[in-house]
Write an enzyme that holds these catalytic residues in place. Sequence first.
Site, PDB file in Angstrom:
ATOM      1  N   SER A  16       0.841  -1.201   0.000  1.00 49.95           N
ATOM      2  CA  SER A  16       0.000   0.000   0.000  1.00 49.95           C
ATOM      3  C   SER A  16       0.873   1.247   0.000  1.00 49.95           C
ATOM      4  CB  SER A  16      -0.927   0.021   1.222  1.00 49.95           C
ATOM      5  OG  SER A  16      -0.167   0.090   2.415  1.00 49.95           O
ATOM      6  N   SER A 136      11.574  10.711   6.683  1.00 45.12           N
ATOM      7  CA  SER A 136      10.502  11.699   6.831  1.00 45.12           C
ATOM      8  C   SER A 136      11.115  13.056   7.115  1.00 45.12           C
ATOM      9  CB  SER A 136       9.575  11.310   7.985  1.00 45.12           C
ATOM     10  OG  SER A 136       8.687  12.367   8.303  1.00 45.12           O
ATOM     11  N   TYR A 149       8.563   8.711  16.984  1.00 44.00           N
ATOM     12  CA  TYR A 149       8.577   8.652  15.516  1.00 44.00           C
ATOM     13  C   TYR A 149       9.700   9.517  14.960  1.00 44.00           C
ATOM     14  CZ  TYR A 149       6.893   8.945  10.676  1.00 44.00           C
ATOM     15  OH  TYR A 149       6.789   8.891   9.321  1.00 44.00           O
TER      16      TYR A 149
END
Length: 248
Positions: A16, A136, A149
């Site tokens: 995905s 990220s 995170y």
Amino acid sequence: MSTFNNKLAIVTGGNSGIGFATAKELIANGAKVIITGRRKEAIEKAAEELGAIPFVADQGKLEDIESFKTEVENQFGKVDILFINAGITGTLNSIENMDSENFDQVMNINFRGAYFTLSKFTPLLNDGASVVFLSSNVATTFKPNSSVYQASKAALNSIAKTAAAELAPRKIRVNMVNPGPTKTEIMTKAGLDEKTLKGLDAWLTDLIPLKKMGTAEDVAKAVVYLSDNNVASFMTGTEILIDGGMIL
């Protein structure tokens, strides 16, 4: 197009989102692609849709990484492109209130699992291969309630740069893509309902100078660019920021 004819690529977390979009782009450019995922039904469905090869493997489990590596070596031999993409956001909370279970889950998948995926697959990489980590833009930000995170992605970028130095003698390039807010299923998987997701999307879009969210395809094109020795042969240890100007 046939940029990657006769090239074998691996995309972890390929059923995905960014992983799926990247696998699709690599296949469109001629690569044979193996995708991994934790859920057998989901990974097989995605592989059928893409024309990819499915393997059920959890990046958070070292035994899965080892068995996956052994299967790839036995069936295919060497690897040309390794996109270490699988990751989770975990739950948001302050450092004061963070629970160890969430910490371990995020770090096991995002950092430890990514680290040992590279470690185990390094002997299978052809000289001149490409490795790309999905990181990220939060790797260089320090927003409240996102400490685990953010730390997992900062750690990821650190090891990617060390790997780039270690693997340079073999002409293996190691790079990172650092997306900002991107429309994928990751926040739904984090347990947010539709109303909350819409509110979050609106809030994030307002923070982005280009006033739009990124797409999985935006990131996929950057990964494919970095994987192409014809156009990115002089790029290693590089972070490509894809966030619409969010950290300006």
